[in-house]
Scaffold this motif. Structure first.
Motif, PDB file in Angstrom:
ATOM      1  N   SER A 206      24.827  54.521  14.432  1.00 16.00           N
ATOM      2  CA  SER A 206      24.062  53.782  15.429  1.00 16.00           C
ATOM      3  C   SER A 206      24.961  52.840  16.491  1.00 16.00           C
ATOM      4  O   SER A 206      24.459  52.495  17.729  1.00 16.00           O
ATOM      5  CB  SER A 206      22.814  52.949  14.987  1.00 16.00           C
ATOM      6  N   ILE A 207      26.174  52.648  16.409  1.00 15.93           N
ATOM      7  CA  ILE A 207      26.940  51.917  17.229  1.00 15.93           C
ATOM      8  C   ILE A 207      27.037  52.752  18.644  1.00 15.93           C
ATOM      9  O   ILE A 207      27.120  52.092  19.580  1.00 15.93           O
ATOM     10  CB  ILE A 207      28.315  51.604  16.635  1.00 15.93           C
ATOM     11  N   PHE A 208      26.801  54.307  18.391  1.00 18.90           N
ATOM     12  CA  PHE A 208      27.071  54.799  19.682  1.00 18.90           C
ATOM     13  C   PHE A 208      25.765  54.645  20.583  1.00 18.90           C
ATOM     14  O   PHE A 208      25.737  54.812  21.766  1.00 18.90           O
ATOM     15  CB  PHE A 208      27.455  56.346  19.694  1.00 18.90           C
ATOM     16  N   PHE A 209      24.433  54.192  19.733  1.00 20.34           N
ATOM     17  CA  PHE A 209      23.519  53.956  20.822  1.00 20.34           C
ATOM     18  C   PHE A 209      23.327  52.695  21.452  1.00 20.34           C
ATOM     19  O   PHE A 209      23.260  52.548  22.624  1.00 20.34           O
ATOM     20  CB  PHE A 209      22.140  53.908  19.705  1.00 20.34           C
ATOM     21  N   PHE A 210      24.570  51.822  20.634  1.00 20.94           N
ATOM     22  CA  PHE A 210      24.570  50.414  21.504  1.00 20.94           C
ATOM     23  C   PHE A 210      25.590  50.734  22.591  1.00 20.94           C
ATOM     24  O   PHE A 210      25.099  50.316  23.968  1.00 20.94           O
ATOM     25  CB  PHE A 210      25.560  49.568  20.617  1.00 20.94           C
ATOM     26  N   PHE A 211      26.488  51.668  22.381  1.00 25.19           N
ATOM     27  CA  PHE A 211      27.413  51.739  23.346  1.00 25.19           C
ATOM     28  C   PHE A 211      26.785  52.821  24.856  1.00 25.19           C
ATOM     29  O   PHE A 211      26.716  52.410  25.912  1.00 25.19           O
ATOM     30  CB  PHE A 211      28.567  52.662  23.288  1.00 25.19           C
ATOM     31  N   SER A 212      25.899  53.495  24.221  1.00 19.81           N
ATOM     32  CA  SER A 212      24.790  54.430  25.478  1.00 19.81           C
ATOM     33  C   SER A 212      23.903  53.530  25.972  1.00 19.81           C
ATOM     34  O   SER A 212      24.064  53.755  27.335  1.00 19.81           O
ATOM     35  CB  SER A 212      24.050  55.369  24.443  1.00 19.81           C
ATOM     36  N   ALA A 213      23.378  52.432  25.440  1.00 20.01           N
ATOM     37  CA  ALA A 213      22.678  51.493  26.317  1.00 20.01           C
ATOM     38  C   ALA A 213      23.506  51.008  27.034  1.00 20.01           C
ATOM     39  O   ALA A 213      22.845  50.528  28.332  1.00 20.01           O
ATOM     40  CB  ALA A 213      22.166  50.547  25.217  1.00 20.01           C
ATOM     41  N   TRP A 214      24.767  50.344  26.741  1.00 22.03           N
ATOM     42  CA  TRP A 214      25.427  49.510  28.110  1.00 22.03           C
ATOM     43  C   TRP A 214      25.944  50.554  29.098  1.00 22.03           C
ATOM     44  O   TRP A 214      26.126  50.278  30.231  1.00 22.03           O
ATOM     45  CB  TRP A 214      26.597  48.924  27.256  1.00 22.03           C
TER      46      TRP A 214
END
Length: 247
Positions: A206-214
């Motif tokens: 899910s950390i890559f969802f965090f990066f994707s949002a940014w």
């Protein structure tokens, strides 16, 4: 300025602007004035986007990431070396491309490709350790390739993120403004470097969802708010950029 054959007039204008800028006694106080808010905001936000889109986090912890994907220690170190090599080579692409294509175009295409690459990076982190090893054996190269793609794009974002603040400030606040931008970069680099491993342990894929949002936020910001400074003389930034900015 790219494309200028007779540089004497350009040089004289820059020299005059520098002399005027030297008369400003307190450039950091000048940064707090209303006219300095747009370039200062853009300079700081570009540094935030650099770090919160996972640019340096991936580089700092590449061996850990590759091991988490299921690689053995030796393979993860080799992949890290390849990633570093790609990083060096892609620097030349960014250096030559930033003036040829413009800052906004490079950033926008980098946002799109990074957003797509995030999906490929998320997949190898799902499931148990055995699942991740199985994914590597059955086609885990996609995850590694996505890291290398992001590595190329991170150089683009990094190059523009530092080049743009050096151009968007008027001459009288340029030194102070760029110092503020670089300090912000170091601060957010420290924050994301300290937080990344804890975030990875708790969020996993899910950390890559965090990066994707940014990345999405950065793309919207670049499209609507970032001015193009390609080919603009440094002494004309106020007249040709800020007085014509739509916001």
């Amino acid at each position: 300025m790219v494309g200028v054959d007779d540089v004497e007039a350009e040089y004289q204008e820059i020299q005059h602007a520098c002399d005027v800028a030297k008369q400003v006694k307190h450039p950091f106080i000048r940064l707090l004035t209303r006219s300095s808010v747009p370039p200062l905001t853009i300079a700081v936000l570009l540094q935030v986007f650099q770090q919160f889109t996972g640019i340096n986090a991936i580089m700092f912890y590449a061996p850990v990431l590759f091991q988490t994907m299921g690689f053995e220690s030796s393979a993860s170190l080799l992949s890290t070396v390849i990633t570093g090599t790609v990083n060096v080579l892609s620097t030349f692409v960014a250096v030559f491309g930033v003036d040829k294509f413009g800052r906004r175009k490079l950033l926008l295409q980098a946002c799109v490709q990074m957003f797509i690459a995030q999906k490929q990076q998320r997949d190898p982190f799902g499931g148990t350790k055995d699942d991740r090893i199985s994914k590597q054996k059955s086609g885990g190269g996609r995850g590694v390739s996505s890291v290398h793609v992001r590595d190329v794009l991170r150089v683009v974002v990094g190059a523009v993120g530092l080049a743009d603040p050096s151009e968007t400030f008027p001459l009288e606040t340029r030194t102070a403004g760029f110092a503020f931008a670089v300090s912000s970069n170091m601060l957010f680099t420290f924050l994301i470097a300290q937080a990344f491993l804890s975030m990875l342990c708790h969020m996993r894929a899910s950390i890559f969802f965090f990066f994707s949002a940014w990345i999405l936020i950065m793309g919207i910001f670049v499209y609507f708010l970032l001015p193009e400074t390609k080919g603009v003389p440094i002494d004309s930034i106020t007249e040709r950029v800020w007085k014509q900015h739509p916001v």
